[in-house]
Design a protein around this motif. Structure first.
Motif, short mmCIF file in Angstrom:
data_model
loop_
_atom_site.label_atom_id
_atom_site.label_comp_id
_atom_site.label_asym_id
_atom_site.label_seq_id
_atom_site.Cartn_x
_atom_site.Cartn_y
_atom_site.Cartn_z
N HIS A 93 -2.83 -7.17 6.01
CA HIS A 93 -2.27 -7.42 7.37
C HIS A 93 -2.85 -6.56 8.38
O HIS A 93 -3.51 -7.40 9.21
CB HIS A 93 -0.80 -7.18 7.36
N MET A 94 -3.19 -5.56 8.06
CA MET A 94 -3.94 -4.75 9.15
C MET A 94 -5.48 -5.36 9.36
O MET A 94 -5.96 -5.08 10.42
CB MET A 94 -3.95 -3.30 8.91
N ASP A 95 -6.04 -5.62 8.13
CA ASP A 95 -7.26 -6.01 8.10
C ASP A 95 -7.40 -7.33 8.80
O ASP A 95 -8.54 -7.31 9.67
CB ASP A 95 -7.78 -6.10 6.66
N ALA A 116 3.15 2.39 14.49
CA ALA A 116 4.31 2.55 13.58
C ALA A 116 3.89 3.03 12.14
O ALA A 116 2.62 2.81 11.75
CB ALA A 116 4.96 1.22 13.62
N TRP A 117 4.70 3.41 11.18
CA TRP A 117 4.35 3.56 9.98
C TRP A 117 4.71 2.09 9.24
O TRP A 117 5.59 1.66 9.46
CB TRP A 117 5.20 4.46 9.49
N PRO A 118 3.82 1.79 8.17
CA PRO A 118 3.98 0.17 7.79
C PRO A 118 5.10 0.33 6.92
O PRO A 118 5.44 1.56 6.28
CB PRO A 118 2.48 -0.08 7.06
N GLN A 119 5.75 -0.74 6.68
CA GLN A 119 6.82 -1.04 5.65
C GLN A 119 6.03 -0.63 4.20
O GLN A 119 6.83 -0.42 3.36
CB GLN A 119 7.77 -2.14 5.90
N ASP A 120 5.05 -1.44 4.10
CA ASP A 120 4.41 -1.46 2.79
C ASP A 120 3.98 0.04 2.43
O ASP A 120 3.37 0.71 2.92
CB ASP A 120 3.05 -2.14 3.00
N GLN A 134 0.57 7.07 12.32
CA GLN A 134 1.23 5.74 12.57
C GLN A 134 -0.05 5.02 13.38
O GLN A 134 -0.96 5.42 14.20
CB GLN A 134 2.38 5.90 13.46
N SER A 135 -0.05 3.63 13.22
CA SER A 135 -0.95 2.59 13.88
C SER A 135 -0.33 1.60 14.38
O SER A 135 0.83 1.08 14.01
CB SER A 135 -1.86 2.11 12.65
N LYS A 136 -0.87 1.25 15.62
CA LYS A 136 -0.38 -0.23 16.22
C LYS A 136 -0.64 -1.39 15.16
O LYS A 136 0.23 -2.40 15.37
CB LYS A 136 -1.06 -0.11 17.65
#
Length: 338
Positions: A93-95, A116-120, A134-136
């Motif tokens: 997703h992030m890619d 946020a921290w990812p749910q994954d 954490q990453s947007k």
């Protein structure tokens, strides 16, 4: 007394959609409203107040993505799906989102969704190990926001104010929602990601998704709407995440599925049969059970296939690590199966 446009329906105008049974005892009850429409937009099943406004939350993302595409954003494949999605923040997703930002000529810091921290779990572990924090990109709405920014760079619109209701992009979003749902937005608020969120009726929401889902088979439909419906079904992992409820529904049933916060779910088949559900207490755990049952009871989807999917996505009620109960349909819904 007529209901204000500044509130949703109340318990008196709701029905019991599902109950939680533990050890043979009904522990909790979920009340709400739901509507099933046919492909021609006519109401097949009405449960509770389907005309009252609800904040549609993330179920609006396909319409927000459509507005971005109509603003010149050349989304393709998984980019379309992630722009429509409430994703788990996986590395994939992030890619995809990072690629969208690069194509738009902007950076992660331009995103106005929270970090946020990812749910994954794999992605979360990677962010921790790499000291990135954490990453947007990991926020579940980052694909939508990346598409918003891309629309701004395509049109020379201001990047800093892209979430303001009077921004040209958000004005287009509003027009798309009202066009597809066939009714004016009754109230505008701020969603969890900071973007404007519209209050519309459940029947309007169902009709909007019905029109969207039928687009690939309709030569007169908006080609970008057809791309959205096709891409969500072709890349369901990008809409939510591998093994997640919406993903499984789209993979196994060929039904558009989009969950929204505070107990909202919309489902739509390629023929335009569509369901919109709002659980009044905001809990989402019964939404798929209710929505898919309405589609199956009407013959819009195969009953056996729905049963198989529900076995995978409806979580059991646990006690000591083993199943001791279940979520089951309330009488208003189970009566449709008789």
């Amino acid at each position: 007394m007529p209901m204000s446009s500044h509130e949703t329906f109340n318990a008196e105008s709701a029905v019991e959609l599902a109950v939680i049974e533990r050890s043979g005892f009904i522990e909790s009850r979920h009340v709400g409203a739901a509507v099933l429409i046919a492909g021609d937009g006519s109401v097949v099943t009405r449960l509770g107040d389907i005309d009252a406004p609800v904040f549609a939350r993330s179920t609006l993302k396909p319409f927000q993505a459509l507005a971005s595409m109509q603003s010149g954003v050349p989304l393709r494949g998984a980019q379309v799906a992630v722009a429509c999605g409430s994703h788990t923040g996986s590395l994939d997703h992030m890619d995809v989102v990072e690629g969208m930002l690069k194509a738009a000529g902007v950076r992660e810091e331009h995103l106005q969704c929270p970090a946020a921290w990812p749910q994954d779990e794999t992605a979360r572990s990677w962010l921790v190990r790499s000291d990135r924090g954490q990453s947007k990109l990991a926020f579940n709405c980052s694909g939508k926001h990346a598409a918003f920014l891309w629309a701004c760079t395509e049109n020379g619109w201001d990047l800093r104010s892209y979430l303001e209701p009077n921004h040209p992009l958000q004005q287009r979003v509003r027009s798309v929602i009202e066009e597809y749902c066939g009714e004016p937005i009754s109230h505008l608020g701020i969603d969890g990601c900071g973007a404007p969120v519209a209050a519309i009726s459940l029947i309007g929401l169902a009709r909007g998704f019905s029109r969207l889902a039928k687009s690939p088979g309709d030569p007169s439909a908006n080609a970008r709407a057809a791309t959205i419906a096709t891409s969500m079904l072709d890349y369901p992992w990008a809409v939510q995440g591998r093994g997640e409820s919406n993903t499984i529904v789209m993979e196994e049933l060929d039904v558009l599925a989009k969950i929204g916060a505070e107990g909202v779910l919309v489902l739509a088949t390629p023929t335009g049969a569509a369901v919109a559900v709002k659980v009044l207490d905001g809990n989402v755990r019964a939404t798929a059970l209710v929505g898919l049952t309405l589609l199956a009871a009407s013959g819009a989807v195969d009953v056996a296939a729905v049963s198989s999917v529900l076995e995978r996505i409806v979580e059991p009620v646990l006690g000591g690590g083993r199943a001791v109960g279940r979520i089951r349909l309330g009488h208003a819904v189970s009566a449709l199966l008789d």
